[in-house]
Scaffold this motif. Structure first.
Motif, mmCIF file in Angstrom:
data_model
loop_
_atom_site.group_PDB
_atom_site.id
_atom_site.type_symbol
_atom_site.label_atom_id
_atom_site.label_comp_id
_atom_site.label_asym_id
_atom_site.label_seq_id
_atom_site.Cartn_x
_atom_site.Cartn_y
_atom_site.Cartn_z
ATOM 1 N N SER A 32 -2.276 -54.664 -70.490
ATOM 2 C CA SER A 32 -1.243 -55.097 -69.543
ATOM 3 C C SER A 32 -1.705 -56.328 -68.776
ATOM 4 O O SER A 32 -0.900 -57.087 -68.256
ATOM 5 N N GLY A 33 -3.020 -56.497 -68.689
ATOM 6 C CA GLY A 33 -3.570 -57.603 -67.897
ATOM 7 C C GLY A 33 -3.689 -57.250 -66.431
ATOM 8 O O GLY A 33 -4.154 -58.047 -65.616
ATOM 9 N N ASN A 34 -3.304 -56.026 -66.055
ATOM 10 C CA ASN A 34 -3.351 -55.621 -64.646
ATOM 11 C C ASN A 34 -4.680 -54.977 -64.251
ATOM 12 O O ASN A 34 -4.875 -54.629 -63.089
ATOM 13 N N PHE A 35 -5.542 -54.757 -65.242
ATOM 14 C CA PHE A 35 -6.799 -54.042 -64.967
ATOM 15 C C PHE A 35 -7.967 -54.802 -65.572
ATOM 16 O O PHE A 35 -7.786 -55.557 -66.530
ATOM 17 N N PRO A 36 -9.181 -54.576 -65.037
ATOM 18 C CA PRO A 36 -10.335 -55.246 -65.640
ATOM 19 C C PRO A 36 -10.568 -54.760 -67.070
ATOM 20 O O PRO A 36 -10.113 -53.682 -67.460
ATOM 21 N N GLY A 37 -11.266 -55.596 -67.835
ATOM 22 C CA GLY A 37 -11.520 -55.262 -69.232
ATOM 23 C C GLY A 37 -12.922 -55.652 -69.646
ATOM 24 O O GLY A 37 -13.835 -55.744 -68.820
ATOM 25 N N LEU A 38 -13.077 -55.923 -70.943
ATOM 26 C CA LEU A 38 -14.410 -56.185 -71.495
ATOM 27 C C LEU A 38 -15.084 -57.374 -70.820
ATOM 28 O O LEU A 38 -16.268 -57.319 -70.482
ATOM 29 N N GLU A 39 -14.324 -58.468 -70.640
ATOM 30 C CA GLU A 39 -14.939 -59.681 -70.061
ATOM 31 C C GLU A 39 -15.482 -59.386 -68.670
ATOM 32 O O GLU A 39 -16.527 -59.917 -68.285
ATOM 33 N N ASP A 40 -14.781 -58.518 -67.919
ATOM 34 C CA ASP A 40 -15.246 -58.192 -66.564
ATOM 35 C C ASP A 40 -16.540 -57.385 -66.599
ATOM 36 O O ASP A 40 -17.243 -57.270 -65.599
ATOM 37 N N LEU A 41 -16.824 -56.795 -67.766
ATOM 38 C CA LEU A 41 -18.087 -56.070 -67.940
ATOM 39 C C LEU A 41 -19.100 -56.937 -68.681
ATOM 40 O O LEU A 41 -20.084 -56.443 -69.221
ATOM 41 N N ILE A 49 -18.915 -53.556 -60.828
ATOM 42 C CA ILE A 49 -17.458 -53.597 -60.624
ATOM 43 C C ILE A 49 -16.973 -52.288 -60.043
ATOM 44 O O ILE A 49 -17.262 -51.217 -60.582
ATOM 45 N N ASP A 50 -16.232 -52.396 -58.951
ATOM 46 C CA ASP A 50 -15.722 -51.195 -58.304
ATOM 47 C C ASP A 50 -14.271 -51.014 -58.738
ATOM 48 O O ASP A 50 -13.353 -51.388 -58.022
ATOM 49 N N ALA A 51 -14.071 -50.513 -59.936
ATOM 50 C CA ALA A 51 -12.697 -50.289 -60.427
ATOM 51 C C ALA A 51 -12.656 -48.917 -61.060
ATOM 52 O O ALA A 51 -13.665 -48.427 -61.582
ATOM 53 N N ARG A 52 -11.481 -48.300 -61.052
ATOM 54 C CA ARG A 52 -11.360 -46.927 -61.576
ATOM 55 C C ARG A 52 -10.654 -46.914 -62.927
ATOM 56 O O ARG A 52 -10.553 -45.879 -63.565
ATOM 57 N N ALA A 64 -9.466 -54.160 -74.737
ATOM 58 C CA ALA A 64 -8.673 -54.657 -75.864
ATOM 59 C C ALA A 64 -9.412 -55.817 -76.509
ATOM 60 O O ALA A 64 -10.322 -56.404 -75.916
ATOM 61 N N GLY A 65 -9.011 -56.143 -77.750
ATOM 62 C CA GLY A 65 -9.675 -57.200 -78.495
ATOM 63 C C GLY A 65 -9.274 -58.591 -78.035
ATOM 64 O O GLY A 65 -8.442 -58.749 -77.139
#
Ligand SMILES: NC(=O)c1ccc[n+]([C@@H]2O[C@H](COP(=O)([O-])OP(=O)(O)OC[C@H]3O[C@@H](n4cnc5c(N)ncnc54)[C@H](OP(=O)(O)O)[C@@H]3O)[C@@H](O)[C@H]2O)c1
Length: 312
Positions: A284-293, A214-217, A222-223
């Motif tokens: 916020s839902g605007n950024f990747p999180g655990l599921e994206d990893l 994933i190319d995100a900064r 969050a749970g």
């Protein structure tokens, strides 16, 4: 795993240095990296306090993030650096500005100059340079300062983390068991999304070890569920099979209690925590999180059970 090349062009060692590597989150990041067969330096002011088993892959380093020469020595030759240093109560020269902004930026700058390939700054959900809270604003300005010093830095913002050794869930469990009437922060409407500390540690370890494309900064960790503080306490009481009466307590009362508690050696409550409890703390839902990893976040009951059973 490909080895990173430093700015000088020389190959850096396959080492990840975790500043704050003996802390609640940091020591789990270290463990997750060791599980991935990565060489790790766990750096902090009191490295002997760690709970790690001896391992040829692990070095304990004494370093103070406020001292540029000690951090330069700690991170030298690392392919990645993680800043998991915390400060929850300001004392003397340890101010939020000094630790979360200036020292974080120094660590990022020293890492860039040393040719470190990856820099990960642990921040917090809701960090905002414009916030009226000195803590939240310092976290936001710290993120900006880190990005200025190390353009490709990755920011990881966890929500409140739970698991054995935490202060948040452990305190609620203790109070639910102890008190027939449970004092809520305000009316208990603040929205929270507690995340298991092991899930955040795994996310950081995957990012630090390059185990993701994933190319995100910026990541928000969050749970799986959003709770109001009231419904969270109710859920915990129900998991523990305890009947409890919830009582709203105004925030100014909590602030007074926290000011007194801060004089205790391991403050069970701080004014900063009281301040944080007044604002929702959810992704916020605007950024990747655990599921994206590719991490499926643990449900709350796993952490409640582990803490209740006395896991370390
Ligand atoms: N806990 C949460 O629920 C939560 C939620 C969101 C974000 N965060 C963030 O996650 C990060 C880690 O938090 P945590 O709860 O794991 O903290 P923690 O348990 O208090 O651990 C902090 C670590 O930093 C080290 N440290 C403190 N001051 C230092 C200094 N001047 N130089 C070098 N090392 C220093 C400590 O070791 P020594 O004292 O031996 O130096 C320890 O290893 C922080 O950025 C925090 O704001 C935490």
């Amino acid at each position: 795993m490909a080895s990173d090349l430093g700015r000088s062009g020389s190959s850096t060692e396959n080492v990840v240095t975790v500043l704050g590597g003996t802390g609640f989150l940091g020591r789990r990041i270290v463990s997750r990296l060791l599980d991935k067969k990565i060489n790790v330096r766990a750096a902090s002011r009191h490295p002997a306090r760690d709970r790690f088993h001896a391992s040829p892959q692990l070095k304990r380093i004494e370093a103070n993030i406020l001292d540029r020469s000690s951090i330069a020595a700690a991170i030298s030759g690392s392919r990645a650096v993680v800043n998991a240093v915390s400060l929850y109560v300001e004392r003397g020269e340890q101010s939020f500005e000094r630790v979360h902004v200036k020292a974080a930026a120094d660590l990022a700058a020293v890492s860039r100059e040393a040719g470190v390939g990856k820099f990960i700054q642990i921040s917090g959900i809701g960090s905002d340079a414009k916030s009226s809270s000195t803590y939240v604003s310092a976290r936001g300005r710290g993120e900006d300062a880190v990005k200025s010093a190390f353009a490709q830095a990755t920011i990881v913002r966890p929500s409140v983390m739970v698991g054995p050794g935490d202060t948040f869930l452990t305190t609620i469990i203790r109070l639910v068991k102890l008190l027939p009437v449970y004092p809520l922060f305000g009316t208990g409407d603040t929205q929270l999304q507690p995340v298991h500390v092991e899930d955040v540690a795994e996310a950081v370890a995957r990012l630090a070890s390059g185990q993701t494309d994933i190319d995100a900064r910026l990541f928000e960790c969050a749970g799986p569920r959003v709770y109001s503080y009231r419904s969270l306490v109710q859920e915990i009481a129900s998991l523990l099979r305890i009947r409890t009466i919830l009582m709203p307590v105004p925030y100014p009362v909590w602030t007074l209690l926290a000011a007194a508690a801060e004089w205790l050696p391991a403050a069970p409550l701080t004014r900063n925590q009281v301040e944080l409890m007044q604002d929702d703390n959810i992704a916020s839902g605007n950024f990747p999180g655990l599921e994206d990893l590719s991490i499926e976040p643990c449900e709350l009951d796993a952490a409640v059970r582990m803490i209740d059973e006395g896991h370390a």
